[in-house]
Enzyme design. Structure first.
Site, short mmCIF file in Angstrom:
data_model
loop_
_atom_site.label_atom_id
_atom_site.label_comp_id
_atom_site.label_asym_id
_atom_site.label_seq_id
_atom_site.Cartn_x
_atom_site.Cartn_y
_atom_site.Cartn_z
N LYS A 114 23.52 54.74 49.26
CA LYS A 114 24.77 54.40 48.56
C LYS A 114 25.66 53.59 49.50
CE LYS A 114 28.59 56.79 46.22
NZ LYS A 114 29.68 56.48 47.17
N LYS A 293 18.13 59.03 41.14
CA LYS A 293 18.05 58.84 39.69
C LYS A 293 16.67 59.21 39.17
CE LYS A 293 20.94 54.63 39.88
NZ LYS A 293 20.98 53.19 39.53
#
Length: 670
Positions: A114, A293
């Protein structure tokens, strides 16, 4: 209004202020870690008192209004944020939820690092860049096309590639982060310093502030960088998986992270998490975690949203290097140089992966600079492995009764028996009449004494010789002595030098309670050291004990507890304990008997079979308590030779049983 309600209202006001700065102005005054820490506290209060939740609470807000200056653009598909998770158990809980919702389907996981930047969507029509839109409040962003066009790694036209011709037709949206790479940020600040200009605070704030400049020419001078993390098409079947989206990014000429990977199970994901926890500081950009995810895009979309967060993804946050907490007390530690160091004691808080509960305030000037007070909410930071520090006070949350710290008054209150001076030109108060050499000699003599480690031949004269010769600078240095060093001193010959070294070597695994006592912690006598050793069982556990933990031990009150916490918060003492550990000094717990548990003894007069210290050690080894004076709780008064009348009189007064040395010996043989 209760104190908790008042704090809840104050936190809400402060978080709304921070939210406005972050989302509306793109000029946050605090880090994400500080915001998250206060948000977590607010959620805790609201969880206990759901009746206090109001529509204006930040926990109920999706986003803030944006200011003018740029045209507003509605996102066809919402730019969502992700739920945060902080450890494996929370990731496991998320996996179980998705497994339940997607029962009977096989699904891989996709994980990437991230980036800490400004989220932005690039819109390409028939392969040509036509618009760039910030995330904004997730529904509506701002048109920053003119500024984004100046970013050198943003292609004005997508690359054409065989097999990917469809992406050159229709609408292709590339989502990603605008960042300033660490090396570019350092170079930019170097130029600022050379020009006599103020330095920029951090890359994320600078990137966000730059994109909102109204002059693209100025934006072009800043080293902005775009990294994509998603591709969106009108036809969802064009992008079947998140991993394929990354393949498309590379083919179309969009910079993206190369670390992203697909994993078949949770173990693989967590190995990836652990790997980048160790290596994240080597990345070219700043990060605070990972995105995890479900790789299958259809399954991801079918699971939908909960509020503003998708069910099919989470953001794994690494341990924050900042957090907020409340100062419970400010205690003063006297270090090995005689310096008086104030220490903030606060509610335990997680910072950089460890629980911390105290931080050095260094000196009176630092207290004044921070204006830190008891009851204040403070920001704690810990960069890497350094000792935790107080960064600043959130004065908006200060209790009305919080009073400024008067350092001389605090010294007099906490150390009424000592006198302190502040040498001219120094920031530190020191004990009057003491210097570091004298303190070290006293400390080392105590450390080697019979009641502590009982190191033979390391008495006052040898201690003085070692300190004067500069062979020891702290307690741990005695374990590093070499025979050649001792032979250079007048006091030592071959036999005496070897005898001292052998005596020291035998104490490399001292009894835990003797080691604690030997450290010379103020107010910690031999019996208190035993109580601490029994209660905590290891130095690591004792070192992180809170004042409340310590007060649970019988006989330890507020003053003793504060003294212990202050000792373990002192930077010199922390380094000393690390040095002991590196040398291989390992205190051990000796299993004691229980024959004398619950019984307390006082010895008066001279014993013929053993010294008083030996008697005390034997009593304690059987679970008994050795006292120095008779009290109402004393079980036995042991009477030896040349007895004074005062203890006998007290024993009669309290009904304490009087025994002789022979009776004591019989009890010790049980």
């Amino acid at each position: 209004m209760t104190a908790n309600q008042q704090r809840l209202d104050e936190i809400k006001k402060l978080l709304n202020k921070y939210s406005y700065e972050y989302y509306a102005l793109d000029q946050p005054s605090v880090s994400d870690a500080i915001y998250d820490s206060l948000m977590a506290e607010l959620k805790q209060i609201e969880a206990v008192h759901p009746e206090w939740i109001t529509p204006d609470s930040p926990t109920q807000r999706v986003g803030s209004k944006l200011l003018g200056g740029f045209n507003k653009v509605r996102h066809p598909r919402r730019m969502v944020s992700l739920n945060d998770v902080f450890d494996r158990s929370e990731v496991e809980a998320w996996v179980k939820r998705t497994d339940k919702l997607a029962s009977g389907t096989q699904h891989d996981f996709f994980a990437d690092i991230k980036m800490d930047g400004l989220a932005c969507a690039l819109i390409y029509i028939d392969g040509v860049l036509t618009q760039a839109v910030t995330r904004g409040d997730s529904f509506v962003g701002e048109d920053v096309t003119a500024n984004v066009r100046t970013i050198k790694n943003v292609p004005l036209r997508l690359r054409e590639a065989v097999g990917f011709e469809d992406f050159m037709h229709g609408r292709t949206e590339i989502r990603g982060e605008i960042v300033i790479l660490k090396r570019d940020f350092e170079e930019l600040n170097k130029r600022q310093r050379s020009a006599g200009q103020p330095e920029f605070a951090n890359p994320r704030n600078l990137a966000a502030g730059t994109i909102r400049q109204l002059d693209p020419a100025l934006v072009a001078t800043r080293p902005l960088h775009f990294r994509g993390y998603d591709v969106i098409r009108d036809d969802n079947l064009d992008i079947p998986t998140h991993s394929f989206a990354y393949e498309v990014l590379s083919v179309l000429g969009i910079t993206r992270n190369q670390q992203a990977s697909v994993f078949a199970d949770l173990d693989g994901v967590m190995r990836f998490v652990d790997e980048w926890d160790k290596k994240r500081h080597d990345l070219p950009f700043n990060t605070d975690g990972l995105v995890i995810k479900l790789n299958d895009r259809k399954l991801y979309d079918d699971l939908g949203l909960v509020g503003k967060n998708p069910r099919g993804a989470v953001a794994y946050k690494y341990a924050a290097e900042q957090a907020t907490t409340i100062v419970k007390d400010i205690v003063i530690s006297i270090g090995r140089t005689g310096a008086a160091t104030p220490v903030a004691v606060f509610d335990p808080v997680q910072v950089a992966g460890t629980t911390v509960q105290h931080a050095s305030l260094h000196n009176a000037d630092e207290i004044a600079r921070l204006d830190v007070r008891r009851g204040d909410t403070v920001v704690i930071f810990k960069a890497g492995d350094i000792i935790p520090q107080v960064e600043k006070v959130l004065t908006e949350l200060r209790p009305t009764e919080a009073e400024p710290i008067d350092f001389p008054v605090e010294l007099a209150r906490q150390y009424p028996e000592l006198e302190f001076v502040r040498p001219e030109g120094e920031a530190v108060y020191r004990v009057k009449g003491l210097n570091s050499s004298l303190i070290l000699k006293r400390s080392l003599t105590h450390f080697a004494s019979k009641g502590a480690l009982d190191i033979e031949t390391l008495g006052e004269k040898n201690v003085e010789a070692l300190v004067n010769a500069g062979l020891v600078g702290d307690l741990a240095d005695i374990y590093l002595l070499e025979k050649s060093q001792l032979l250079d001193l007048e006091r030592f010959a071959e036999v005496s030098a070897q005898k001292l070294l052998d005596a020291i070597a035998t104490k490399k695994q001292p009894l835990f309670e003797r080691f604690i006592y030997g450290l010379g912690i103020r107010h910690v006598g031999a019996q208190t050291a035993i109580d601490l050793a029994k209660h905590f069982g290891s130095l690591d556990e004792l070192a992180v004990a809170t004042i409340d933990d310590l007060r649970k031990i019988d006989g330890i009150g507020e003053i003793v507890a504060e003294s212990i916490v202050a000792w373990f918060a002192d930077e010199d003492n922390i380094k000393l304990l690390e040095k002991f550990a590196n040398i291989g000094v390992q205190p051990v717990i000796q299993e004691s008997g229980d024959a004398l548990v619950g019984q307390s003894f006082v010895v008066t007069g001279t014993l013929t079979s053993m010294s008083r210290d030996t008697a005390a050690a034997k009593i304690r080894s059987l679970g008994g308590t050795f006292q120095t004076s008779v009290s109402a709780g004393t079980t036995y008064l042991v009477v030896g030779g040349k007895v004074g009348a005062s203890k006998l009189k007290k024993a009669e007064q309290y009904g304490t049983k009087i025994i002789d040395e022979q009776e004591l010996l019989q009890m010790l043989q049980k």
